[in-house]
Write a protein that holds these residues in place. Structure first.
Motif, PDB file in Angstrom:
ATOM      1  N   SER A   1       0.866  -1.177   0.000  1.00  0.00           N
ATOM      2  CA  SER A   1       0.000   0.000   0.000  1.00  0.00           C
ATOM      3  C   SER A   1       0.903   1.227   0.000  1.00  0.00           C
ATOM      4  CB  SER A   1      -0.893   0.029   1.241  1.00  0.00           C
ATOM      5  OG  SER A   1      -1.804  -1.039   1.212  1.00  0.00           O
ATOM      6  N   ASN A   2       0.360   2.333  -0.478  1.00  0.00           N
ATOM      7  CA  ASN A   2       1.146   3.555  -0.626  1.00  0.00           C
ATOM      8  C   ASN A   2       0.632   4.626   0.334  1.00  0.00           C
ATOM      9  OD1 ASN A   2       2.477   5.860  -1.500  1.00  0.00           O
ATOM     10  ND2 ASN A   2       2.219   5.383  -3.663  1.00  0.00           N
ATOM     11  N   SER A   3       1.463   5.029   1.289  1.00  0.00           N
ATOM     12  CA  SER A   3       1.033   6.033   2.266  1.00  0.00           C
ATOM     13  C   SER A   3       0.896   7.424   1.645  1.00  0.00           C
ATOM     14  CB  SER A   3       1.966   6.062   3.480  1.00  0.00           C
ATOM     15  OG  SER A   3       3.303   6.287   3.107  1.00  0.00           O
ATOM     16  N   VAL A   4       1.476   7.646   0.467  1.00  0.00           N
ATOM     17  CA  VAL A   4       1.250   8.922  -0.229  1.00  0.00           C
ATOM     18  C   VAL A   4      -0.226   9.029  -0.625  1.00  0.00           C
ATOM     19  CG1 VAL A   4       1.745  10.283  -2.308  1.00  0.00           C
ATOM     20  CG2 VAL A   4       3.620   9.146  -1.101  1.00  0.00           C
ATOM     21  N   THR A   5      -0.759   7.966  -1.196  1.00  0.00           N
ATOM     22  CA  THR A   5      -2.164   7.961  -1.605  1.00  0.00           C
ATOM     23  C   THR A   5      -3.079   8.048  -0.385  1.00  0.00           C
ATOM     24  OG1 THR A   5      -1.580   6.644  -3.527  1.00  0.00           O
ATOM     25  CG2 THR A   5      -3.901   6.727  -2.955  1.00  0.00           C
ATOM     26  N   ILE A   6      -2.704   7.376   0.686  1.00  0.00           N
ATOM     27  CA  ILE A   6      -3.477   7.459   1.927  1.00  0.00           C
ATOM     28  C   ILE A   6      -3.482   8.899   2.436  1.00  0.00           C
ATOM     29  CG2 ILE A   6      -3.529   6.730   4.357  1.00  0.00           C
ATOM     30  CD1 ILE A   6      -2.426   3.979   3.326  1.00  0.00           C
TER      31      ILE A   6
END
Length: 194
Positions: A119-124
């Motif tokens: 998962s990508n924390s930038v998108t989160i």
């Protein structure tokens, strides 16, 4: 060699790497932040001998040099233990650089890479704080300021912990657990093998 890896079951693990040069496979430090059911974070990091040269730009960025990794294990030596832990958990990265670096290092060393859930924390962060778009963005440096996070940028362990904190803060901001946030965003599977 390296400190013992965290053990147990975690909600998710944030992973960050630093590289010695422009080659994505040149991992010279790996950091993990393992988030427990109680939201506690266990961090772990290790220097890695990339078996590649160190570019001045990279050394200036993270402060890791050939001398730093003189007695460190190679990626091929450290990966088997790491993959046992990582395959059992959802993995968070801040941007997709870390995933690309892990893939490149596996390929460079002729190692099998099991299926990992990234998962990508930038998108989160974009979902949790949309107002930062055009206002500094969602990079760790700006999130550090916006969320009053304390960490040393460009240290793999510290950056992994920061990515984990971004996710934990996003859970509060969105009033949703990690699993719900990622099911609506960028949870994706990757399979790569030799």
């Amino acid at each position: 060699m390296t400190d013992a890896l965290p053990h147990g079951d975690f909600r998710f693990i944030a992973l960050d790497v630093e590289t010695s040069c422009g080659d994505s496979a040149s991992i010279c430090q790996i950091g993990l932040a393992c988030v427990g059911l109680d939201r506690s974070i266990q961090t772990w990091s290790a220097f890695v001998d990339p078996l590649m040269p160190f570019a001045p730009f990279n050394v200036e960025l993270h402060g890791i040099s050939a001398k730093t990794v003189e007695n460190a294990p190679t990626f091929a030596e450290i990966w088997p233990k790491l993959q046992v832990l990582l395959t059992r958990h959802a993995i968070v990265q801040h941007s997709r650089f870390d995933e690309h670096a892990i893939n490149a290092a596996c390929k460079a060393h002729g190692l099998y890479q099991p299926r990992l859930s990234w998962s990508n924390s930038v998108t989160i962060a974009r979902t949790a704080w949309p107002g930062l778009k055009g206002n500094g963005g969602h990079g760790l440096a700006n999130l550090k300021q916006h969320l009053s996070l304390e960490f040393q940028h460009h240290d793999a362990g510290e950056d992994a912990r920061a990515a984990a904190l971004v996710v934990l803060r996003a859970e509060v901001e969105l009033s949703k657990p990690f699993e719900q946030i990622t099911s609506n965003n960028t949870a994706f599977q990757l399979s790569f093998s030799f």
